[in-house]
Structure formats: structure tokens, C-alpha cells
Design an enzyme around this catalytic site. Structure first.
Site: not given
Ligand code: NAP
Length: 252
Positions: A12, A61, A157
Site C-alpha cells: 500500500g 492483491d 476491521y
């Protein structure tokens, strides 16, 4: 903190916190590999703006174990080794329990745990094999304040981040004998794409007021804690989780 000639992989690394982390390492002499998922244009811009030479960007991914193994192999080959892994990539989709269908609840839990927990665990595995065979290294996982405080509208999360804290602690013990040091950084709200809608909404003022600074963190402030954990001299801080939340949530 000097990272001259260190080889650093940031997942990321194309946007938000990961981009600031990559920039901070590159400014201190490191050679970067950044992983992105779908936004190739952002990755290209981030790559162009890194100071220094020899940086690369790869599409992967991280939720897919085969893609992770292949990406780590390519990074090690193209950079000629790997000294630091920063597990930063993550997603945070809203799925409040009182207004989400059971089908969407399943999908969100699967996607969140695959991306935020199993992906980083697989990156740790693949990178550690290389570091064990070499001279050791550093792993920094990006957790979240939500691991400690709860995430009422995105519970998957919060659970994924609590689990990454545990993963950090387990691997710090398991990998110490291989001179691999593992730490985590747990930010509160940070000014990135992930939070922009909430910060711009009517909830924004309340979120900023959670900190006595009456603001959220900038990505560079999170990057600074990552640099510390990856730096020479931080070895005995292995297993640590550093809060970067502007005193918005205290724990002891
Ligand atoms: P962001 O601005 O949304 O950027 C996410 C980055 O992760 C992008 O580079 C994205 O690549 C990449 N990514 C997402 N899913 C991926 C996948 N499946 N495979 C590979 N790369 C993937 O996020 P951020 O706010 O910087 O957050 C970074 C980390 O900090 C996350 O782990 C997040 O949970 C944590 N964190 C953030 C905050 C906050 O307030 N922002 C607070 C606490 C913790 P593409 O653009 O190509 O999709």
C-alpha cells in the site's frame, strides 16, 4: 535515522500512510518496493516522487496468497534482498451490525480478514524465509487504535487489527533468534483517503476533538514511528505496539 542501501518493501505504498512511509525511507537512503492493488496511476506518481534510484512498484492483491509469494520473490530478485517489510495495506469497509444484510456481513468479514490479517501474515511468512536465510531484518505492521477501542461500524476491521497486534507479538518472539525484529504502529484517525469522507462529514469535528490537539494525524507522523521501529538501535523494542493517536486513547 539512516537507511542507506536498505531494501524496503511497503504494501500500500502508493497512497496515504504507505506513501508517506515509502517517502520517509527513500529520503533516508533506502531503495523501495511498493505494492499497490488497483490504482496504477497513484502507484506511478508515488514511484516518480521517491527520491533516489532503483525503486520499483508492483501490482499485487495481498489477499491472494499466490500473488503474495510471487511478489515477494520478484522484490527480492529485483532489489537484491530485503531488509525491511512494512505491512501497511489495509481496507476498512463499513458494516454496522444493525443495518447490514447477512450476505454483506459475510462478504465484508471475508474480505477484511483476508486483506488486513491473512495478507500481512503471508507477507511475514514469505519475507521471513528470505530474512532467516540472510542476515535477519525488520517487520513493521500497521495496526489501529480501533484494536483497543472497538470499531462499532466496522467490527471486522477492529478484529483484524487486534489480531495483527497478536501476530506482531507472536512473531517478535518466534523470529528473535533469527535477528528479525517485529513491531506495530497503531494510529488513530489519519488524514488519508480511507477517512476523508468521515472527516468531511458532520462527524468530522467530533473526531478531531477526540485529541487534545483537536486534529487528526498526518501520514508523516505515522511514518516517523515506523522508521523508529525499523531503525538500528530499536532491536530491544521488538514486540512493541506504538500508539500514534494524539492522546485520543490512552492505554497502559
Ligand atoms: P488508503 O489511503 O486507503 O490506502 C490504502 C493503500 O493500500 C493503497 O495503496 C491501496 O492500493 C493499498 N491496498 C488496499 N488493498 C490492497 C490489497 N488487497 N492489496 C494490495 N494493496 C492494497 O489507506 P491508509 O489510510 O493510508 O491506511 C493504511 C493503513 O493504515 C491501513 O492498514 C489502515 O487500516 C491503517 N490505519 C489507517 C488509519 C487512518 O485513519 N487512515 C488509522 C489507523 C490505521 P490501491 O490504491 O491500488 O488500491
Amino acid at each position: 535515522m539512516d537507511f542507506t542501501n536498505k531494501k524496503v518493501l511497503v504494501t500500500g505504498g502508493s497512497r496515504g500512510i504507505g506513501r508517506a512511509v515509502s517517502q520517509a525511507f527513500a529520503e533516508r537512503g533506502a531503495q523501495l518496493a511498493i505494492i499497490y492493488n488497483s490504482n496504477a496511476a497513484a502507484a506511478e506518481t508515488a514511484l516518480e516522487e521517491l527520491p533516489g534510484e532503483g525503486h520499483i512498484a508492483l501490482q499485487c492483491d495481498i489477499a491472494d496468497p499466490l500473488q503474495v509469494a510471487s511478489a515477494v520473490e520478484k522484490v527480492v530478485q529485483q532489489l537484491g534482498g530485503l531488509d525491511v517489510l512494512v505491512n501497511n495495506a489495509g481496507i476498512g469497509t463499513y458494516h454496522p451490525i444493525d443495518s447490514t444484510s447477512y450476505e454483506d456481513w459475510q462478504k465484508t468479514w471475508q474480505a477484511t480478514i483476508s486483506t488486513n490479517l491473512i495478507g500481512p501474515a503471508n507477507l511475514c511468512y514469505c519475507v521471513a524465509q528470505n530474512m532467516i536465510a540472510g542476515e535477519g531484518g525488520r517487520i513493521v505492521n500497521i495496526s489501529s487504535r480501533g484494536a483497543f477501542r472497538g470499531e462499532p461500524i466496522k467490527p471486522a476491521y477492529g478484529a483484524s487489527k487486534a489480531a495483527i497486534n497478536s501476530l506482531t507479538q507472536s512473531l517478535a518472539i518466534a523470529l528473535a533468534e533469527h535477528r528479525i525484529f517485529v513491531g506495530a504502529v497503531a494510529p488513530g484517525f489519519v488524514n488519508t483517503d480511507l477517512t476523508s469522507a468521515r472527516l468531511a462529514s458532520s462527524e468530522g469535528d467530533e473526531i478531531r476533538a477526540q485529541s487534545p490537539f483537536n486534529r487528526v494525524a498526518e501520514p508523516e507522523e505515522v511514518a516517523y514511528a515506523v522508521l523508529f521501529l525499523a531503525s538500528e538501535g530499536a532491536e530491544f523494542s521488538t514486540g512493541t505496539i506504538i500508539d500514534v493517536n494524539g492522546a485520543s486513547h490512552m492505554r497502559s
